[in-house]
Enzyme design. Sequence first.
Site, PDB file in Angstrom:
ATOM      1  N   CYS A   1       2.270  33.314  10.769  1.00 29.18           N
ATOM      2  CA  CYS A   1       2.822  33.749  11.908  1.00 29.18           C
ATOM      3  C   CYS A   1       3.460  32.870  12.615  1.00 29.18           C
ATOM      4  O   CYS A   1       2.891  32.407  14.073  1.00 29.18           O
ATOM      5  CB  CYS A   1       1.765  34.730  12.590  1.00 29.18           C
ATOM      6  N   GLU A   2       4.570  32.352  12.282  1.00 33.75           N
ATOM      7  CA  GLU A   2       5.128  30.921  12.867  1.00 33.75           C
ATOM      8  C   GLU A   2       6.627  31.163  12.387  1.00 33.75           C
ATOM      9  O   GLU A   2       6.719  31.127  11.302  1.00 33.75           O
ATOM     10  CB  GLU A   2       4.421  29.908  12.458  1.00 33.75           C
TER      11      GLU A   2
ATOM     12  N   ARG B   1       5.497  19.745   5.998  1.00 34.97           N
ATOM     13  CA  ARG B   1       6.138  18.909   6.004  1.00 34.97           C
ATOM     14  C   ARG B   1       7.641  19.504   6.604  1.00 34.97           C
ATOM     15  O   ARG B   1       8.316  19.048   7.360  1.00 34.97           O
ATOM     16  CB  ARG B   1       6.585  18.171   4.864  1.00 34.97           C
TER      17      ARG B   1
ATOM     18  N   GLU C   1       0.862  -1.165   0.042  1.00 36.55           N
ATOM     19  CA  GLU C   1       0.017   0.148  -0.073  1.00 36.55           C
ATOM     20  C   GLU C   1       0.893   1.241  -0.039  1.00 36.55           C
ATOM     21  O   GLU C   1       0.914   2.050   1.111  1.00 36.55           O
ATOM     22  CB  GLU C   1      -1.060  -0.048   0.965  1.00 36.55           C
ATOM     23  N   PRO C   2       1.403   1.599  -1.116  1.00 32.14           N
ATOM     24  CA  PRO C   2       2.166   2.810  -1.245  1.00 32.14           C
ATOM     25  C   PRO C   2       1.637   3.968  -1.320  1.00 32.14           C
ATOM     26  O   PRO C   2       0.463   3.966  -1.832  1.00 32.14           O
ATOM     27  CB  PRO C   2       3.015   2.714  -2.516  1.00 32.14           C
ATOM     28  N   GLY C   3       1.655   5.106  -0.646  1.00 36.57           N
ATOM     29  CA  GLY C   3       1.389   6.517  -0.898  1.00 36.57           C
ATOM     30  C   GLY C   3       2.078   7.279  -1.746  1.00 36.57           C
ATOM     31  O   GLY C   3       2.045   7.789  -2.906  1.00 36.57           O
ATOM     32  N   ARG C   4       3.128   7.755  -0.972  1.00 38.08           N
ATOM     33  CA  ARG C   4       3.854   8.943  -1.549  1.00 38.08           C
ATOM     34  C   ARG C   4       4.600   8.333  -2.672  1.00 38.08           C
ATOM     35  O   ARG C   4       4.886   9.332  -3.474  1.00 38.08           O
ATOM     36  CB  ARG C   4       5.182   8.983  -0.338  1.00 38.08           C
TER      37      ARG C   4
HETATM   38  N1  LLP Z   1       0.126   2.016   4.954  1.00 32.97           N
HETATM   39  C1  LLP Z   1       0.073   2.182   6.263  1.00 32.97           C
HETATM   40  C2  LLP Z   1      -0.416   1.622   7.196  1.00 32.97           C
HETATM   41  C3  LLP Z   1       0.691   3.753   6.632  1.00 32.97           C
HETATM   42  O1  LLP Z   1       0.368   3.965   8.055  1.00 32.97           O
HETATM   43  C4  LLP Z   1       1.101   4.632   5.713  1.00 32.97           C
HETATM   44  C5  LLP Z   1       1.477   5.829   5.779  1.00 32.97           C
HETATM   45  C6  LLP Z   1       1.220   3.949   4.272  1.00 32.97           C
HETATM   46  C7  LLP Z   1       0.670   2.684   3.995  1.00 32.97           C
HETATM   47  C8  LLP Z   1       1.701   4.948   3.324  1.00 32.97           C
HETATM   48  O2  LLP Z   1       3.198   5.150   3.524  1.00 32.97           O
HETATM   49  P1  LLP Z   1       4.000   5.939   2.146  1.00 32.97           P
HETATM   50  O3  LLP Z   1       4.070   4.894   1.196  1.00 32.97           O
HETATM   51  O4  LLP Z   1       3.137   7.035   1.821  1.00 32.97           O
HETATM   52  O5  LLP Z   1       5.323   6.189   2.740  1.00 32.97           O
HETATM   53  N2  LLP Z   1       2.867  12.605   6.820  1.00 32.97           N
HETATM   54  C9  LLP Z   1       4.063  11.940   6.599  1.00 32.97           C
HETATM   55  C10 LLP Z   1       3.889  10.507   6.429  1.00 32.97           C
HETATM   56  C11 LLP Z   1       2.879   9.622   7.265  1.00 32.97           C
HETATM   57  C12 LLP Z   1       2.972   8.258   6.828  1.00 32.97           C
HETATM   58  C13 LLP Z   1       1.651   7.603   7.752  1.00 32.97           C
HETATM   59  N3  LLP Z   1       1.616   6.137   7.215  1.00 32.97           N
HETATM   60  C14 LLP Z   1       4.974  12.622   5.817  1.00 32.97           C
HETATM   61  O6  LLP Z   1       4.602  13.722   5.063  1.00 32.97           O
HETATM   62  O7  LLP Z   1       6.114  12.298   5.456  1.00 32.97           O
END
Ligand code: LLP
Length: 425
Positions: free
Chosen positions: A355-356, A324, A284-287
């Site tokens: 304002c930070e 970030r 489950e990639p996001g980034r």
């Molecule tokens: N699966 C689970 C259960 C997660 O908790 C996360 C991210 C992902 C997948 C996806 O992770 P990715 O592939 O995007 O790295 N706000 C932070 C990132 C928090 C990620 C939390 N969980 C940032 O901006 O770096």
Amino acid sequence: MYSIKNHVLHVEEVSTAQLAETYGTPLYIYSEAKLMEQLDEIRASFLDAYDDTHAAFACKAFSTKYMCRLLEKEGFWLDVVSGGELYTAMSANFPAHRIEFNGNNKSIEELTMALEYGVGRIVIDDVSEIELLESLCKHHDKKVKVLFRITPGVSAATHDYISTGKKDSKFGIPLNEEVLYPAIERAILSSELEFLGFHFHVGSQLCEADTHQAALEVALALILETQKRFNYVVPDLNIGGGFGIRYTNQDHPLHLSAFVKPIMDRITDFCEKHHIKRPHISMEPGRYIVGEAGLQLYTIGNIKTIPEIKTYVSIDGGMTDNMRPGLYGAKYDAVVANKADLPKTFKVDISGKCCESTDILIKNIEIATPERGDLLAVFSTGAYGYSMANNYNKLTIPAVVIVKGDQHQLIVKRQTYADIVSREL
Ligand code: LLP
């Protein structure tokens, strides 16, 4: 994805100056070609390379109806972590059976919503969720597939705030004998739950594969133990996300296959050695999918030089649209978008308008000589920018635009001042 024509940075075929004129700034811009390239890479390294796999997009990185529609069309799944993300997916008509519901404290309302929509999997994050889910299933006459998110007890080489697999973590079920095994047994025997197996997610923005490998060893040992103790063949394993991307030239992300191949090789060897049927594998990639596909466009305002100290170049957004840098000390690269090929001879700090004093987007960056009214483009902002945006100082959340070839399309409208006060009574 980028080119420069008449000094102006272009995203695919579209000029950033034109986008600024059409939609205003600050602006989130995504390249559809880059998104598709990332999806293709996941296909090549994982989905097409191995049978019996699926990939879910971690919506938290960029939860929008546009993404849900794109991923639906492309055959991907979604990972959601809240009623809001689930609602977004459902309002884009995403098929519920391709949705996984994660989260360390799902409410009764959220679990009920997930059951009613009929999500494909719920990832249980605490043993108390088993009983809760069983009783909700009974009440709504539903059965649901579940995975257990385990806390594998591994530390990732990333910012501490985004390392999630270590023993002391609010995420996942600890591996202690007296906690984990009774829970596995209960889930296996449950008439409301269908126990699919295990899930881990060790951290985010990882540029080495060791942490995934270490967590995998833990998960494989559990699969074997579950088979031995309960004579139960674990059908599923989810390896989470966390695959790193390039923000600046200091980042050296691995090719996706450098994560996937050793994982899949190890799983295959392990299963052969122990005569276990290889489980269905998901990620489950996001980034990885959205990060490099996005950039943010700002207009430069005040340029303040403190003699013998530094120059602050202020932009019309900041930690409200990209928190970030303030939160993790994250680093970005940027360019004056209308002077994209001019010499970068001016060293400055890029300052947001909140304002930070931590609202500094980029420190010590060399850019072309800036002037009021110039555009600043910040790269690799596609993940966790828009999705973490907020209204501090009552700044409005910028619009989001998608570029495809020489076309561009608004996919999220800019918030208005009226929107900001619309819920206030
Ligand atoms: N699966 C689970 C259960 C997660 O908790 C996360 C991210 C992902 C997948 C996806 O992770 P990715 O592939 O995007 O790295 N706000 C932070 C990132 C928090 C990620 C939390 N969980 C940032 O901006 O770096």
